[in-house]
Design a protein around this motif. Sequence first.
Motif, mmCIF file in Angstrom:
data_model
loop_
_atom_site.group_PDB
_atom_site.id
_atom_site.type_symbol
_atom_site.label_atom_id
_atom_site.label_comp_id
_atom_site.label_asym_id
_atom_site.label_seq_id
_atom_site.Cartn_x
_atom_site.Cartn_y
_atom_site.Cartn_z
ATOM 1 N N GLY A 84 0.854 -1.193 0.000
ATOM 2 C CA GLY A 84 0.000 0.000 0.000
ATOM 3 C C GLY A 84 0.884 1.235 0.000
ATOM 4 N N GLY A 85 0.315 2.338 -0.421
ATOM 5 C CA GLY A 85 1.054 3.599 -0.353
ATOM 6 C C GLY A 85 1.389 3.941 1.094
ATOM 7 N N ASP A 86 0.510 3.508 1.995
ATOM 8 C CA ASP A 86 0.716 3.832 3.410
ATOM 9 C C ASP A 86 2.051 3.308 3.941
ATOM 10 N N TYR A 110 -3.723 14.606 4.039
ATOM 11 C CA TYR A 110 -4.019 13.242 4.497
ATOM 12 C C TYR A 110 -3.678 13.136 5.986
ATOM 13 N N THR A 154 0.288 16.271 -0.904
ATOM 14 C CA THR A 154 -0.552 15.413 -1.744
ATOM 15 C C THR A 154 -1.052 16.230 -2.930
ATOM 16 N N THR A 158 -5.911 16.229 -1.155
ATOM 17 C CA THR A 158 -7.076 15.824 -0.411
ATOM 18 C C THR A 158 -7.181 16.776 0.782
ATOM 19 N N ASP A 183 2.742 12.988 -2.871
ATOM 20 C CA ASP A 183 1.798 11.876 -2.852
ATOM 21 C C ASP A 183 0.832 12.016 -4.035
ATOM 22 N N THR A 185 -1.318 9.750 -5.199
ATOM 23 C CA THR A 185 -2.310 8.673 -5.173
ATOM 24 C C THR A 185 -3.444 8.888 -6.187
ATOM 25 N N TYR A 186 -3.828 10.153 -6.394
ATOM 26 C CA TYR A 186 -5.005 10.428 -7.226
ATOM 27 C C TYR A 186 -4.663 10.930 -8.618
ATOM 28 N N LEU A 211 4.886 9.245 -4.841
ATOM 29 C CA LEU A 211 4.136 8.064 -4.396
ATOM 30 C C LEU A 211 2.943 7.805 -5.302
ATOM 31 N N SER A 213 -0.295 4.792 -5.847
ATOM 32 C CA SER A 213 -0.979 3.676 -5.199
ATOM 33 C C SER A 213 -1.879 2.997 -6.204
ATOM 34 N N SER A 215 -4.481 1.397 -5.102
ATOM 35 C CA SER A 215 -5.740 1.227 -4.365
ATOM 36 C C SER A 215 -6.920 1.903 -5.040
ATOM 37 N N LYS A 216 -6.759 3.163 -5.390
ATOM 38 C CA LYS A 216 -7.892 3.907 -5.912
ATOM 39 C C LYS A 216 -7.973 3.797 -7.425
ATOM 40 N N ARG A 224 -3.555 -4.122 -1.398
ATOM 41 C CA ARG A 224 -2.480 -3.459 -0.683
ATOM 42 C C ARG A 224 -1.189 -3.404 -1.498
HETATM 43 C C1 PLP Z 1 -5.531 6.354 -0.115
HETATM 44 C C2 PLP Z 1 -4.362 7.229 0.082
HETATM 45 C C3 PLP Z 1 -3.042 6.734 0.180
HETATM 46 C C4 PLP Z 1 -2.581 5.341 0.158
HETATM 47 O O1 PLP Z 1 -3.452 4.361 0.218
HETATM 48 P P1 PLP Z 1 -3.000 2.855 0.152
HETATM 49 O O2 PLP Z 1 -4.289 2.141 0.117
HETATM 50 O O3 PLP Z 1 -2.186 2.570 1.373
HETATM 51 O O4 PLP Z 1 -2.193 2.683 -1.094
HETATM 52 C C5 PLP Z 1 -2.014 7.637 0.298
HETATM 53 N N1 PLP Z 1 -2.246 8.956 0.312
HETATM 54 C C6 PLP Z 1 -3.476 9.458 0.207
HETATM 55 C C7 PLP Z 1 -3.641 10.924 0.202
HETATM 56 C C8 PLP Z 1 -4.573 8.620 0.103
HETATM 57 O O5 PLP Z 1 -5.798 9.147 0.023
#
Ligand code: PLP
Length: 360
Positions: A84-86, A110, A154, A158, A183, A185-186, A211, A213, A215-216, A224
């Motif tokens: 996961g990015g987390d 975030y 980010t 967000t 970040d 992610t989006y 970064l 991800s 996930s989205k 993950r």
């Molecule tokens: C969802 C999200 C992540 C990472 O999510 P993972 O499910 O762990 O990959 C990272 N940064 C932001 C801003 C997010 O919204």
Amino acid sequence: MGYERKNINSMQGYQYGEQAQGADILKLNTNENPYPPSPKVALALKSFDATTLRRYPNPNADEFCALVAKLHKIEPNKIIATNGGDELLRLAITTFVEPHAVVGRPDPDYSLHSTLAEIQNSRLYSIPLLQNWELPEDFSAKMNAAQASLTFVTNPQTPSGKLLSLSKIRKLVASLNGVLLLDQTYVDFADDKHKQSSIDLINEFENVLILRSLSKSYSLAGLRIGYALGAAQLIQPMRTKTKDSYNLNSITQNLACAALSSQEYMQEIWEKIKISREDLSQSLTAIGWKITPSQSNFLLAETTEKIPKSAENIYSELRQKNILVRYFDQPRTRNALRISVGTQQENQRLLVALKEICAG
Ligand SMILES: *Cc1c(COP(=O)(O)O)cnc(C)c1O
């Protein structure tokens, strides 16, 4: 008092979005993708050979990283794959921030950043965003003065969904003394030109980590997996020292390769979401909400004088109708809902519910 460290004892823990399940629940609260993952992922799962599970997985997800390298046209030693990015956010703090040193971020952003900083016992330095969600002019000067070792930004942001321009991000990287964790992610829901050319930053600068991800954007929140791009000198300490030796299980690695090999399918989905986002944004504006232009898969909808109830009340009433959106009880977001973009049909259900709530 328990046996845990003092800072762990006194911290709160991350407040994650509600993960409710049920046939009638419309989940628009954690920015998951409303469409299924690529059919290639389903096929890879079906044909996965369980006997291979007796072996440890590839420690660095080499096959996955090779696909990332090809996708972004960069060398594999500039890539790390994470659980996961987390996990990458946590690794960045572990690797680049001394205990008691400073982690910087704009506010809001975030909220996991603050949790991770608390775990490390580092100091969190937040600089409020301007009213239009831009970073203030003196953002990096202030971060440098505070000696921030690592700064999270980010983009698209967000909770606003706004995309900061590449020229601003470039200036930010150039002026920060510490590491910038950008970040993205989006970013798959953002302008394609920005998405492609932002990768150049890692070849130009030695202090930026990007970064991504799955996930989205790839509809794989349950799998993950995420990854980061950066100069080899940033990536290598995480790859060889601070990450768990086998941070990605073999099923995840296998399915993630199938996902990355599905660019055409994903592109179609991203386009669909962008269209639904614009439709939803227009419809919400039409019934009185104020929408920040979004380059993400969610919208920040703020109440105006045309909305007769508070955002918090509307959030609760939506919940009673089995519709989950996100409400952050923070100064900048108290009058707003963050709404993940669903399918056209899902968005329609939300709009009908909002009209009912505001009429009643
Ligand atoms: C969802 C999200 C992540 C990472 O999510 P993972 O499910 O762990 O990959 C990272 N940064 C932001 C801003 C997010 O919204």
